[in-house]
Scaffold this motif. Structure first.
Motif, PDB file in Angstrom:
ATOM      1  N   LYS A  55       0.815  -1.211   0.000  1.00 13.55           N
ATOM      2  CA  LYS A  55       0.000   0.000   0.000  1.00 13.55           C
ATOM      3  C   LYS A  55       0.850   1.263   0.000  1.00 13.55           C
ATOM      4  CE  LYS A  55      -3.970  -2.108   2.306  1.00 13.55           C
ATOM      5  NZ  LYS A  55      -4.856  -2.072   3.497  1.00 13.55           N
ATOM      6  N   ALA A  56       2.004   1.218   0.665  1.00 14.06           N
ATOM      7  CA  ALA A  56       2.880   2.396   0.736  1.00 14.06           C
ATOM      8  C   ALA A  56       4.128   2.128  -0.112  1.00 14.06           C
ATOM      9  CB  ALA A  56       3.275   2.690   2.179  1.00 14.06           C
ATOM     10  N   LYS A  57       4.210   2.784  -1.292  1.00 12.21           N
ATOM     11  CA  LYS A  57       5.382   2.587  -2.150  1.00 12.21           C
ATOM     12  C   LYS A  57       6.641   3.071  -1.452  1.00 12.21           C
ATOM     13  CE  LYS A  57       7.150   3.763  -6.762  1.00 12.21           C
ATOM     14  NZ  LYS A  57       6.880   4.504  -8.014  1.00 12.21           N
ATOM     15  N   TYR A  58       6.565   4.250  -0.816  1.00 14.26           N
ATOM     16  CA  TYR A  58       7.678   4.781  -0.026  1.00 14.26           C
ATOM     17  C   TYR A  58       7.203   4.958   1.413  1.00 14.26           C
ATOM     18  CZ  TYR A  58      10.787   5.711  -3.958  1.00 14.26           C
ATOM     19  OH  TYR A  58      11.627   5.570  -5.035  1.00 14.26           O
ATOM     20  N   LEU A  59       8.062   4.586   2.352  1.00  2.66           N
ATOM     21  CA  LEU A  59       7.747   4.695   3.773  1.00  2.66           C
ATOM     22  C   LEU A  59       8.913   5.360   4.489  1.00  2.66           C
ATOM     23  CD1 LEU A  59       5.840   3.895   6.147  1.00  2.66           C
ATOM     24  CD2 LEU A  59       7.197   1.781   6.340  1.00  2.66           C
ATOM     25  N   ASN A  60       8.612   6.402   5.263  1.00  4.19           N
ATOM     26  CA  ASN A  60       9.638   7.082   6.054  1.00  4.19           C
ATOM     27  C   ASN A  60       9.599   6.617   7.499  1.00  4.19           C
ATOM     28  OD1 ASN A  60      10.709   8.805   4.012  1.00  4.19           O
ATOM     29  ND2 ASN A  60       8.938  10.144   4.240  1.00  4.19           N
ATOM     30  N   SER A  61      10.708   6.828   8.195  1.00  4.27           N
ATOM     31  CA  SER A  61      10.732   6.566   9.626  1.00  4.27           C
ATOM     32  C   SER A  61       9.665   7.397  10.324  1.00  4.27           C
ATOM     33  CB  SER A  61      12.103   6.937  10.208  1.00  4.27           C
ATOM     34  OG  SER A  61      13.112   6.075   9.728  1.00  4.27           O
ATOM     35  N   PRO A  62       9.120   6.884  11.435  1.00  8.21           N
ATOM     36  CA  PRO A  62       8.214   7.723  12.227  1.00  8.21           C
ATOM     37  C   PRO A  62       8.999   8.860  12.877  1.00  8.21           C
ATOM     38  CG  PRO A  62       8.732   5.713  13.408  1.00  8.21           C
ATOM     39  CD  PRO A  62       9.338   5.554  12.044  1.00  8.21           C
ATOM     40  N   GLU A  63       8.308   9.883  13.323  1.00  6.79           N
ATOM     41  CA  GLU A  63       8.984  11.005  13.960  1.00  6.79           C
ATOM     42  C   GLU A  63       9.530  10.593  15.324  1.00  6.79           C
ATOM     43  OE1 GLU A  63       7.197  14.779  13.800  1.00  6.79           O
ATOM     44  OE2 GLU A  63       7.011  14.706  11.618  1.00  6.79           O
ATOM     45  N   THR A  64      10.748  11.015  15.586  1.00  2.21           N
ATOM     46  CA  THR A  64      11.443  10.660  16.819  1.00  2.21           C
ATOM     47  C   THR A  64      12.114  11.907  17.386  1.00  2.21           C
ATOM     48  OG1 THR A  64      13.553  10.176  15.725  1.00  2.21           O
ATOM     49  CG2 THR A  64      11.925   8.382  15.817  1.00  2.21           C
TER      50      THR A  64
END
Length: 657
Positions: A230-239
Motif C-alpha cells: 500500500k505504501a510505495k515509499y515509507l519514512n521513519s516515524p517522527e522521533t
C-alpha cells in the motif's frame, strides 16, 4: 543554547581571521602586508580576477570592495560552510581549543539521548547495507541497476536493504546489547499489540538513509519491492532525532555545493536527487514524501536565496507548485523567492536526464520562471475573459493573492508585474477573424473598425457624419486627463482598455497609461517621453479642445479629472453604440430585407437618441465657440448681459445728447 557573556569576544580574540579566511583564498603577495595583518585576495563570494577582498586581521573584520560582503570570523564560516550560527561557533571553538559552555543537566541528558539514538541509527545503516549484498536482495540489486545506480553510487548514498522478516534488524541490534527503548526510540521497530517481541518498521524495502545538516543519520526512507504494498515509499516515524517537516534529503552535501555557487534544486524524491547529483547538479534536495512545509522552505532559503523547484510535469506536480506558491507568498523578502522549472509532461528529473541528458535539464533550469509568472498562469490558463465579469473575477483573485505578501515593496512589484501580464493578455495578441464579423483580441471580443458610412443612406444614418472626428477629440481629452492625473487610471481601467484609438499616437499613449500609470506620474512621463517624444504631452495638452479642459488647466485635481473622464467615456460609449448599430443595419440592408432590418434601424435610432441626449447634456453647460473652444454657458450669458447693458447705456447717452 545561550552563551555566557564574553565567550564570543574571547573566541574572536583567539581566532585568527587571516587563518580562517586563508583556507578559502590565495593571498595577493604584492598587496598584502602580513606583519600589519593587512591581507588582500580575490573575493571568495563572487568571481573576480583582482584582489578586492580585504582582511584586517587586527580588527577581525573583512570587507569586499566588489560585492560588499563584510563580517567577522563567525560570519565568514557561516557563509562559506553554509552552517548556522551555533555550528560556526562550535567549528571556531574547536579550532581555537576552547571548550563549548556546559549545558544545563536536563539539556545535557536530552543531548546524550539523541547521541545514543544517532549511534543506533548508524548501526542500522551498516546492517541494511550488508543485507543488500545477500542473496535475498538479488531483486533489489537488479532494480537499482535498472535505475542506473552502479556500485559507486550505492556506496555514495549508503543504500541498503531491509529483508522481508519480522525481527531481522531487532535481533541484530539486540545481539549488540542495544536497549529496547533505544531501538524503539529510533523508530526502527514497533511494539507488538499481541504481547510478543517488537517487530521491524521496515521489511522488504530498499533503504535510503536520511542525514541531517550535521551528517548524522536521523531516519530512513524505504522503497517497497512488493508492487502490491500500500505504501510505495515509507519514512521513519517522527522521533527525538527526526522531524519530517524540518528535514530534507541530502541537505548537508547540497548546502556545501550551494556554498560553492551551484544552484539549489528541489526535486520530489530520493531517486531524483541521486540522478541530479550524478549528472553534476550536486546542490539537490528533496522533501520527505510530503508537500514542502514552511520550516523546509526557511531551510532552503538559509542555503540559497532563490531555490529552483524542479517538479514533475504531471497534474500532481503542478498542484504541488501551486500549493508552494500559496505557502511562500507571505514569507517573501527582498532577494528571497522561488523559481520553477517544470519538467516535460510525464517526466521527472531522473527521466529527463536519462532521455535527453544534462544539457536538456540545464536548459530548463536556465528558463525557470519566477513565482509571479506561475501564479498568473494558474489564474489564466485555459480560461476565456470575454466579459467584464470574468475580467473582474481575475483581478479579484490576483489581488487577493498579492495581498498575502507582507513586504510592501515586493507587493508593489508583484502588482506591477501582474499589470504588465494583464496588458499583454488583453492588448498584445494579434486579432483573428470570427464568425459574424467579430474579432478575437487577446481574451476578449471586439467589433471590427467601422468604415465611413455613405451619406446616401436613410436619414437615421446621417447622424454618424463627423462621428470619427468627434471621437478623436474626446479621446484626446480623456488621454490628457489621465496623463496629467494618472492616479485615476485604476478606477477607469476597463474604459481605457475599451478605447479603440484609431490614431496610432493615441493608441500608444493609451497602452503606456495602462502599463505605467500605477508607477507614478514621474515614471509615466519618462515612459511617454522615451516612447512618444519629449514634447508629446505638451503637444497633446496644448490643442485647443484639450487646453480648455479644467482638469488639464489645473493638473492634480483628481475629483475634477474623474468627472471629466467619466463624462467623456459615457459619450464615447453612446457614440460607439450608434456606430455599431448603424454598421449592422447597413449590413442587413445589403442582404434580404426583412424584420431584422427594421429592428436594426430602430436600435440605431435609440443609439442616436442616447448620443443626442449625451450631447445635449454637454451643451447644457457649455457652448462651442467659433474656434472650437468650449465656453461656459453661464459665463457667456453673464458676458452677453454685461455687453447688452453697456450698449444700452451708450445708446441712451447718445439719445440724451
Amino acid at each position: 543554547m545561550s552563551l555566557p557573556p564574553g565567550f564570543l569576544d574571547e573566541l574572536r580574540t583567539r581566532s585568527s581571521l587571516s587563518q580562517v579566511v586563508g583556507r578559502k583564498v590565495v593571498w595577493d603577495a604584492r598587496k598584502s602586508n602580513q606583519g600589519k595583518g593587512d591581507m588582500w585576495a580575490p573575493c571568495p563570494f563572487h568571481q573576480e580576477k583582482s584582489a578586492s577582498f580585504h582582511v584586517d586581521d587586527r580588527k577581525g573584520f573583512y570587507y569586499c570592495f566588489g560585492c560588499h560582503a563584510k563580517g567577522d570570523a563567525i560570519s565568514f564560516v557561516r557563509e562559506t560552510e553554509n552552517v548556522g550560527f551555533m555550528e560556526a561557533v562550535e567549528i571556531l571553538a574547536r579550532e581555537a581549543g576552547m571548550p563549548m559552555p556546559e549545558r544545563d543537566p536536563q539539556a545535557q541528558q536530552k543531548a546524550d539521548k539523541r547521541t545514543q539514538l544517532a549511534e543506533v541509527m548508524e548501526l542500522a545503516v551498516r546492517w541494511f547495507r550488508l543485507q543488500l549484498q545477500t542473496s535475498g536482495a538479488a531483486e533489489a540489486r537488479a532494480y537499482l541497476e535498472r535505475r542506473g545506480l552502479d556500485k559507486s553510487a550505492l556506496e555514495r548514498w549508503e543504500i541498503g536493504f531491509a529483508p522481508d522478516s519480522w525481527q531481522g534488524l531487532w535481533d541484530a541490534l539486540k545481539g549488540k546489547d542495544i536497549a529496547d527503548e533505544l531501538i524503539l526510540g529510533a523508530g526502527l521497530a514497533k511494539p507488538s499489540t499481541k504481547g510478543g517481541k517488537p517487530y521491524d518498521t521496515f521489511r522488504g524495502r530498499i533503504m535510503f538513509p536520511i542525514r541531517d545538516a550535521r551528517g548524522r543519520a536521523i531516519a530512513f526512507g524505504g522503497r517497497a519491492m512488493d508492487p502490491a504494498d500500500k505504501a510505495k515509499y515509507l519514512n521513519s516515524p517522527e522521533t527525538e532525532l527526526f522531524d519530517k517537516g524540518r528535514s530534507l534529503y541530502n541537505v548537508r552535501d547540497a548546502r556545501t555545493a550551494a556554498g560553492k555557487g551551484q544552484p539549489l534544486l528541489v526535486a520530489e524524491g530520493y531517486m531524483d536527487v541521486i540522478a541530479l547529483h550524478g549528472a553534476g547538479f550536486e546542490a539537490a534536495v528533496a522533501p520527505l514524501g510530503t508537500a514542502i512545509t514552511e520550516n523546509q522552505l526557511q531551510m532552503l532559503w538559509r542555503i540559497a536565496p532563490e531555490p529552483i523547484i524542479t517538479l514533475d510535469g504531471d497534474t500532481a506536480g503542478q498542484r504541488a507548485a501551486m500549493r508552494l506558491i500559496d505557502l511562500a507568498l507571505p514569507l517573501l523578502e527582498a532577494g528571497q523567492s522561488l523559481r520553477f522549472a517544470m519538467m516535460p509532461e510525464g517526466q521527472d528529473p531522473d527521466d529527463l536526464l536519462k532521455a535527453a541528458g544534462p544539457e536538456a535539464l540545464q536548459k530548463l533550469l536556465d528558463n525557470a520562471v519566477p513565482m509571479v509568472q506561475l501564479m498568473w498562469q494558474r489564474e489564466t490558463e485555459g480560461r476565456v475573459f470575454d466579459s467584464p465579469e470574468r475580467k473582474a473575477a481575475l483581478d479579484k483573485a490576483l489581488r487577493e493573492k498579492i495581498m498575502l505578501i507582507k513586504d510592501p515593496s515586493i507587493r508593489s512589484h508583484y502588482g506591477q508585474a501582474i499589470k504588465d501580464l494583464r496588458w499583454q493578455l488583453f492588448r498584445a495578441r494579434p486579432a483573428t477573424k470570427r464568425a459574424g464579423g467579430m474579432r478575437e483580441v487577446g481574451a476578449r471580443w471586439q467589433a471590427p473598425p467601422q468604415a465611413p458610412m455613405p451619406s446616401t443612406k436613410a436619414s437615421v444614418l446621417v447622424v454618424a457624419t463627423g462621428a470619427g472626428s468627434t471621437e478623436h477629440l474626446r479621446e484626446a481629452v480623456i488621454l490628457a486627463a489621465f496623463a496629467t492625473c494618472p492616479a485615476i487610471v485604476e478606477d477607469f481601467e476597463s474604459g481605457l482598455e475599451a478605447m479603440r484609438c484609431a490614431d496610432a499616437t493615441h493608441a500608444r499613449l493609451r497602452d503606456l497609461l495602462l502599463r505605467h500609470a500605477a508607477q507614478g506620474e514621474s515614471v509615466l512621463q519618462e515612459r511617454i517621453s522615451a516612447t512618444l517624444g519629449a514634447d508629446a504631452l505638451e503637444i497633446l495638452t496644448s490643442q485647443r479642445h484639450v487646453a480648455i479642459v479644467p482638469c488639464v488647466r489645473r493638473p492634480g485635481n483628481t475629483e475634477m479629472a474623474a468627472m471629466t473622464v467619466a463624462e467623456e467615456l459615457a459619450k464615447l460609449e453612446a457614440a460607439r453604440g450608434l456606430s455599431e448599430e448603424i454598421a449592422e443595419a447597413v449590413e442587413d440592408i445589403g442582404e434580404t430585407a426583412d424584420e431584422a432590418v427594421t429592428w436594426r434601424l430602430s436600435e440605431a435610432a435609440r443609439a442616436a437618441d442616447r448620443a443626442a441626449r449625451a450631447a445635449q447634456e454637454d451643451t447644457a453647460e457649455y457652448d462651442v465657440g467659433d474656434n472650437g473652444a468650449r465656453i461656459s454657458r453661464d459665463e457667456r450669458s453673464a458676458l452677453d448681459s454685461l455687453l447688452g447693458n453697456i450698449k444700452f447705456e451708450k445708446t441712451n447717452g447718445r439719445d440724451k445728447g
